[in-house]
Each structure stands twice: as C-alpha cells, then as structure tokens.
Design a protein around this motif. Structure first.
Motif, PDB file in Angstrom:
ATOM      1  N   ASN A   2      66.595  -8.056 -10.811  1.00 22.78           N
ATOM      2  CA  ASN A   2      65.963  -6.867 -11.261  1.00 22.78           C
ATOM      3  C   ASN A   2      66.438  -5.711 -11.661  1.00 22.78           C
ATOM      4  O   ASN A   2      66.099  -4.690 -11.827  1.00 22.78           O
ATOM      5  CB  ASN A   2      64.823  -6.457 -10.092  1.00 22.78           C
ATOM      6  CG  ASN A   2      65.539  -6.104  -8.936  1.00 22.78           C
ATOM      7  OD1 ASN A   2      66.796  -6.295  -8.656  1.00 22.78           O
ATOM      8  ND2 ASN A   2      64.905  -5.641  -7.913  1.00 22.78           N
ATOM      9  N   GLY A   3      67.750  -5.934 -12.286  1.00 24.23           N
ATOM     10  CA  GLY A   3      68.522  -4.957 -12.729  1.00 24.23           C
ATOM     11  C   GLY A   3      69.616  -4.336 -11.782  1.00 24.23           C
ATOM     12  O   GLY A   3      69.413  -4.186 -10.562  1.00 24.23           O
ATOM     13  N   GLY A   4      70.714  -3.653 -12.258  1.00 22.70           N
ATOM     14  CA  GLY A   4      71.663  -3.029 -11.406  1.00 22.70           C
ATOM     15  C   GLY A   4      72.531  -3.964 -10.755  1.00 22.70           C
ATOM     16  O   GLY A   4      72.624  -5.111 -11.127  1.00 22.70           O
ATOM     17  N   GLY A   5      73.724  -3.384 -10.066  1.00 22.26           N
ATOM     18  CA  GLY A   5      74.553  -4.172  -9.638  1.00 22.26           C
ATOM     19  C   GLY A   5      75.460  -3.693  -8.415  1.00 22.26           C
ATOM     20  O   GLY A   5      75.352  -2.576  -8.169  1.00 22.26           O
ATOM     21  N   LEU A   6      76.419  -4.400  -8.334  1.00 21.28           N
ATOM     22  CA  LEU A   6      77.284  -3.828  -6.985  1.00 21.28           C
ATOM     23  C   LEU A   6      78.831  -4.470  -7.231  1.00 21.28           C
ATOM     24  O   LEU A   6      79.128  -5.312  -7.884  1.00 21.28           O
ATOM     25  CB  LEU A   6      76.770  -4.331  -5.782  1.00 21.28           C
ATOM     26  CG  LEU A   6      77.641  -4.264  -4.392  1.00 21.28           C
ATOM     27  CD1 LEU A   6      77.532  -2.802  -4.263  1.00 21.28           C
ATOM     28  CD2 LEU A   6      77.013  -5.233  -3.385  1.00 21.28           C
ATOM     29  N   THR A   7      79.670  -3.413  -7.232  1.00 20.09           N
ATOM     30  CA  THR A   7      81.181  -3.680  -7.137  1.00 20.09           C
ATOM     31  C   THR A   7      81.946  -3.736  -5.981  1.00 20.09           C
ATOM     32  O   THR A   7      81.669  -2.599  -5.238  1.00 20.09           O
ATOM     33  CB  THR A   7      81.740  -3.161  -8.199  1.00 20.09           C
ATOM     34  OG1 THR A   7      81.157  -3.304  -9.478  1.00 20.09           O
ATOM     35  CG2 THR A   7      83.189  -3.496  -8.464  1.00 20.09           C
TER      36      THR A   7
END
Length: 300
Positions: free
Chosen positions: A19-24
């Motif tokens: 649904n969009g967005g991300g994580l690093t």
C-alpha cells in the motif's frame, strides 16, 4: 548446546509495502534456526510487518553468534532438564563488592578435636563463617532498601523458585546503562528478567567495581510496570555506582518498592537461551535481614 553454535544473520534490508511506503534497515542482526533459513521471511516475522510487497537483502553474512530471542525462531536445541549454575563460589577472603568486608571462615570444631567426643573412626568438622549479607551471588529483599519492607523470612517460594526466565544478552552493548527499549520485544509479566552483560568475567578483580553495566531508572520502571517477579544481573550492582550517580539508587528503589526481588553478581548467564528456561534463587529465612547469598540456578 554451546552458545557459540547458534547462528545469526547480519544484513541490510529494504522493504516495500503493498500500500505504498517502505522501510530501510542497516546492520540488522537476526537469529537463525539453521543455515538454510529464509532470512527475509524471518525478518518480516520478527518485526511483525504487514502488507509486505518485497524484501531486498544485501551484505548478508551468516555467523556463529549467540541467539538473542528473535521472534519466529524456535529456542535452542538443549537437553531438557539440564541445570546451569549461576552462582559464584564463596570462599574465605572472597571480595564480592569492592570496599565491603570479605567472608572469614574459621573452625569451631576440627576433625582432629572431634575424635575425643565420638566413637573411633567417627569425626566431624564444624565451621563458623562471618560475612556480610552482600557476599557472592545474593538476593535483595525489600527490607534491604526500606524499613518495614518484607525481610528474607517473609519472601514466598512462589516468587523465588522456577520463575519463567527471559534472558537479555547485552554483553556487546556499546553503553553501560541498560535502558527500557531493550525489554520492549517480549512479554515479561510474572517472569524473572536476567540481564547478561558479561561483566562476571571481571569478578574478583579490581576492575569489577569500575565502569560496570547497570539497569537505568527508566529500565527499572518499565520492568515494574510489566509485573516481573525478579530481576538479576551479572554485574557489580543493578544500579550505577560510579561517582556521577551521586549515591542515587533508582533501580533498587523502584524494584524493591514494588516487591520485585533483585539478584546481583550472577554468572554463566551466557549459557542460557533468551527464553524457555526457569530461574531459582532462594535465600535462607532470616528475620530482620535484607540481603543474603543464594544458590541461583536455571533449569533448561
């Protein structure tokens, strides 16, 4: 199983969500059940991530390193019922806490002298030990901190024996203070929390009393709020005893006020899994006394 045979993954990760967005994540470390485990899947499970579209790993290395309690990874393969000794040996002249008196062990009745009182071939030794309660591995009751608090004779076995143990392996921490976020990933209600700092390697040396790891005030408050039964540490004190603490003892103050037992100077915590063991530390029933050595041990 030796802690050195555990496996952990070191890696960087990038996560995209449906649904969009991300994580690093950079330099992440994660327990592995075996070398063929799906690291990306375990990473998602450990963090409890939802609606994941894709996980990309880089700089992945699998190393032999002690498990820390990652979610989604079964506990270590240990022989059920094995006991692990967590107490230091008390001997004549032992220095536990620098500045406090060492125990003195003297004979009351020697074996040679006892021969005059018993049948031929029968002899006994009776010895006297003079020591402060803060000797070896010991437990603090509320009486240690508070006048009118529960003394050693008032402690119930239900809070001292076979407590489910959550072990936090922080021996490679870059800071001395063990703060609340360390404990956020586990359910701690009605459990013993054991903090493995590795400082027991210094026990009996002058270095043991200086710059030792400790539980912060915020960490102690969080453990009280979670309803733990005991907190143990393998360091010289559960509080910061350095001059910059100015004599404040917030961990003792908060934990003992809540009836949470404190066990200090533990050893061998590195042999325990993060979860799944039970912990016991039982002092004798001494009235109007707040601190006494225990035989602390874990059952795997």
């Amino acid at each position: 199983m030796s802690p050195s045979t555990d496996l952990r993954a070191h890696f960087d990760a990038t996560v995209e969500f449906n649904n969009g967005g991300g994580l690093t994540a950079t330099g992440f470390r994660l327990d592995l059940p075996n070398r063929g485990a799906d690291v990306a899947q375990l990473f998602v499970k450990h963090l409890g991530l939802a609606l994941v579209k894709e996980v990309t790993l880089s700089n992945l290395a699998i190393v032999e390193e002690q498990h820390r309690g990652s979610r989604g990874v079964a506990g270590p393969r240990t022989r059920t019922g094995r006991f692990v000794e967590l107490s230091h040996v008390i001997r004549d002249g032992l220095v536990t806490y620098p500045g406090l008196p060492a125990p003195v062990i003297t004979p009351h009745l020697t074996r040679e002298a006892s021969k005059a009182s018993y049948a031929p071939g029968t002899e006994f030794a009776m010895d006297i030990i003079t020591m402060i309660g803060n000797t070896g591995t010991y437990l603090d009751s509320p009486f240690h901190r508070y006048e009118g608090g529960t003394d050693l004779a008032g402690l119930t076995l239900e809070t001292l024996v076979d407590q489910p143990a959550e072990v936090f392996h922080v021996h490679d921490s870059t800071t001395r203070g063990i703060d609340a976020p360390i404990f956020w990933d586990r359910d701690l209600a009605n459990k013993a929390v054991l903090i493995h700092t590795g400082w027991d390697a210094q026990f009996g040396t002058p270095e043991y009393g200086s710059n030792a790891p400790y539980l912060t005030e915020a960490g102690a408050r969080y453990l009280v709020e979670q309803g733990v039964t005991m907190v143990g540490i393998d360091s010289v004190n559960i509080d910061n005893t350095a001059p910059d603490a100015a004599g404040a003892r917030p961990a003792h103050t908060l934990l003992l006020a809540a009836g949470v037992h404190v066990v200090e100077h533990l050893t061998n915590l590195g042999e325990l899994p993060p979860s799944g063991a039970t912990f016991s530390a039982v002092p004798p029933r001494v009235e109007a006394f707040g601190t006494f050595p225990v035989r602390a041990y874990a059952r795997l």
